[in-house]
Motif scaffolding. Sequence first.
Motif, PDB file in Angstrom:
ATOM      1  N   ALA A  57      25.481  93.014 -48.608  1.00  0.00           N
ATOM      2  CA  ALA A  57      24.747  92.659 -49.824  1.00  0.00           C
ATOM      3  C   ALA A  57      23.552  91.788 -49.451  1.00  0.00           C
ATOM      4  CB  ALA A  57      25.675  91.909 -50.782  1.00  0.00           C
ATOM      5  N   GLY A  58      22.402  92.101 -50.007  1.00  0.00           N
ATOM      6  CA  GLY A  58      21.192  91.379 -49.640  1.00  0.00           C
ATOM      7  C   GLY A  58      20.768  91.745 -48.232  1.00  0.00           C
ATOM      8  N   CYS A  59      20.809  93.034 -47.922  1.00  0.00           N
ATOM      9  CA  CYS A  59      20.668  93.507 -46.549  1.00  0.00           C
ATOM     10  C   CYS A  59      19.279  93.307 -45.956  1.00  0.00           C
ATOM     11  CB  CYS A  59      21.056  94.973 -46.451  1.00  0.00           C
ATOM     12  SG  CYS A  59      20.002  96.066 -47.419  1.00  0.00           S
ATOM     13  N   GLY A  60      18.275  93.029 -46.764  1.00  0.00           N
ATOM     14  CA  GLY A  60      16.935  92.783 -46.224  1.00  0.00           C
ATOM     15  C   GLY A  60      16.463  93.909 -45.336  1.00  0.00           C
ATOM     16  N   SER A  61      16.153  93.596 -44.095  1.00  0.00           N
ATOM     17  CA  SER A  61      15.626  94.610 -43.170  1.00  0.00           C
ATOM     18  C   SER A  61      16.702  95.547 -42.647  1.00  0.00           C
ATOM     19  CB  SER A  61      14.937  93.914 -41.996  1.00  0.00           C
ATOM     20  OG  SER A  61      15.867  93.120 -41.287  1.00  0.00           O
ATOM     21  N   ALA A  78      22.958  96.881 -50.125  1.00  0.00           N
ATOM     22  CA  ALA A  78      22.350  96.605 -51.426  1.00  0.00           C
ATOM     23  C   ALA A  78      21.325  95.496 -51.247  1.00  0.00           C
ATOM     24  CB  ALA A  78      23.421  96.164 -52.416  1.00  0.00           C
ATOM     25  N   HIS A  79      20.156  95.720 -51.811  1.00  0.00           N
ATOM     26  CA  HIS A  79      19.108  94.692 -51.757  1.00  0.00           C
ATOM     27  C   HIS A  79      18.276  94.840 -53.014  1.00  0.00           C
ATOM     28  CE1 HIS A  79      17.022  91.711 -49.287  1.00  0.00           C
ATOM     29  NE2 HIS A  79      15.980  92.071 -49.996  1.00  0.00           N
ATOM     30  N   LEU A  80      17.972  93.742 -53.672  1.00  0.00           N
ATOM     31  CA  LEU A  80      17.322  93.799 -54.977  1.00  0.00           C
ATOM     32  C   LEU A  80      15.844  93.451 -54.962  1.00  0.00           C
ATOM     33  CD1 LEU A  80      20.161  92.231 -57.123  1.00  0.00           C
ATOM     34  CD2 LEU A  80      19.663  94.644 -56.714  1.00  0.00           C
ATOM     35  N   ARG A  81      15.256  93.279 -53.820  1.00  0.00           N
ATOM     36  CA  ARG A  81      13.827  92.945 -53.763  1.00  0.00           C
ATOM     37  C   ARG A  81      13.019  94.124 -54.286  1.00  0.00           C
ATOM     38  NH1 ARG A  81       9.606  93.227 -49.704  1.00  0.00           N
ATOM     39  NH2 ARG A  81      11.011  94.329 -48.336  1.00  0.00           N
ATOM     40  N   ARG A  82      12.021  93.835 -55.126  1.00  0.00           N
ATOM     41  CA  ARG A  82      11.167  94.905 -55.627  1.00  0.00           C
ATOM     42  C   ARG A  82      10.509  95.623 -54.463  1.00  0.00           C
ATOM     43  NH1 ARG A  82       8.536  91.187 -60.004  1.00  0.00           N
ATOM     44  NH2 ARG A  82       8.146  90.144 -58.068  1.00  0.00           N
ATOM     45  N   GLY A  83      10.460  96.936 -54.539  1.00  0.00           N
ATOM     46  CA  GLY A  83       9.827  97.718 -53.504  1.00  0.00           C
ATOM     47  C   GLY A  83      10.743  98.040 -52.327  1.00  0.00           C
ATOM     48  N   GLN A  84      11.929  97.464 -52.308  1.00  0.00           N
ATOM     49  CA  GLN A  84      12.886  97.718 -51.233  1.00  0.00           C
ATOM     50  C   GLN A  84      13.528  99.082 -51.460  1.00  0.00           C
ATOM     51  OE1 GLN A  84      13.510  95.604 -48.725  1.00  0.00           O
ATOM     52  NE2 GLN A  84      15.109  96.805 -47.757  1.00  0.00           N
ATOM     53  N   ALA A  85      13.772  99.779 -50.394  1.00  0.00           N
ATOM     54  CA  ALA A  85      14.460 101.067 -50.501  1.00  0.00           C
ATOM     55  C   ALA A  85      15.846 100.844 -51.091  1.00  0.00           C
ATOM     56  CB  ALA A  85      14.568 101.705 -49.128  1.00  0.00           C
ATOM     57  N   PRO A  86      16.349 101.815 -51.876  1.00  0.00           N
ATOM     58  CA  PRO A  86      17.696 101.657 -52.420  1.00  0.00           C
ATOM     59  C   PRO A  86      18.738 101.625 -51.322  1.00  0.00           C
ATOM     60  CG  PRO A  86      16.821 103.844 -52.866  1.00  0.00           C
ATOM     61  CD  PRO A  86      15.713 103.043 -52.237  1.00  0.00           C
ATOM     62  N   GLY A  87      19.896 101.093 -51.671  1.00  0.00           N
ATOM     63  CA  GLY A  87      20.983 100.991 -50.698  1.00  0.00           C
ATOM     64  C   GLY A  87      21.369 102.332 -50.100  1.00  0.00           C
ATOM     65  N   ARG A  88      22.003 102.269 -48.957  1.00  0.00           N
ATOM     66  CA  ARG A  88      22.459 103.503 -48.334  1.00  0.00           C
ATOM     67  C   ARG A  88      23.891 103.333 -47.897  1.00  0.00           C
ATOM     68  NH1 ARG A  88      19.262 103.968 -42.624  1.00  0.00           N
ATOM     69  NH2 ARG A  88      20.994 103.330 -41.351  1.00  0.00           N
ATOM     70  N   THR A  89      24.559 104.447 -47.708  1.00  0.00           N
ATOM     71  CA  THR A  89      25.945 104.441 -47.275  1.00  0.00           C
ATOM     72  C   THR A  89      26.049 105.309 -46.025  1.00  0.00           C
ATOM     73  OG1 THR A  89      26.726 104.218 -49.537  1.00  0.00           O
ATOM     74  CG2 THR A  89      28.313 105.051 -47.914  1.00  0.00           C
ATOM     75  N   ARG A  90      26.816 104.835 -45.071  1.00  0.00           N
ATOM     76  CA  ARG A  90      27.086 105.637 -43.864  1.00  0.00           C
ATOM     77  C   ARG A  90      28.558 105.531 -43.580  1.00  0.00           C
ATOM     78  NH1 ARG A  90      22.655 107.662 -40.438  1.00  0.00           N
ATOM     79  NH2 ARG A  90      21.068 107.582 -41.978  1.00  0.00           N
TER      80      ARG A  90
END
Length: 90
Positions: A57-61, A78-90
């Motif tokens: 959560a708050g993954c940043g880079s 998950a990261h909520l910064r505007r312009g940040q790519a949506p979360g991903r799952t692997r």
Amino acid sequence: MPEVDPFGGRSPTCHERMTGLPWDASYHEGPAPWDFGGPQPAIVRAAGSFTGTVLDAGCGSGENALRLERLGRRFDTAHLRRGQAPGRTR
């Protein structure tokens, strides 16, 4: 002229109170202060013992998630910064 509220009427986070700037401003002048070009040391030490899916959560880079990916671990980001790519799952 009324003063502009940089936080849009919401209570600022502790980081925002410390800097006086909105959270996103941390990313404007290069890397954020907590982004030092690699996964957090605690993740490096503990990643081998993780089981199941890890939430970054708050993954940043995404450095922690990239470390988990290299180790073959499952994760969600998950990261909520505007312009940040949506979360991903692997």
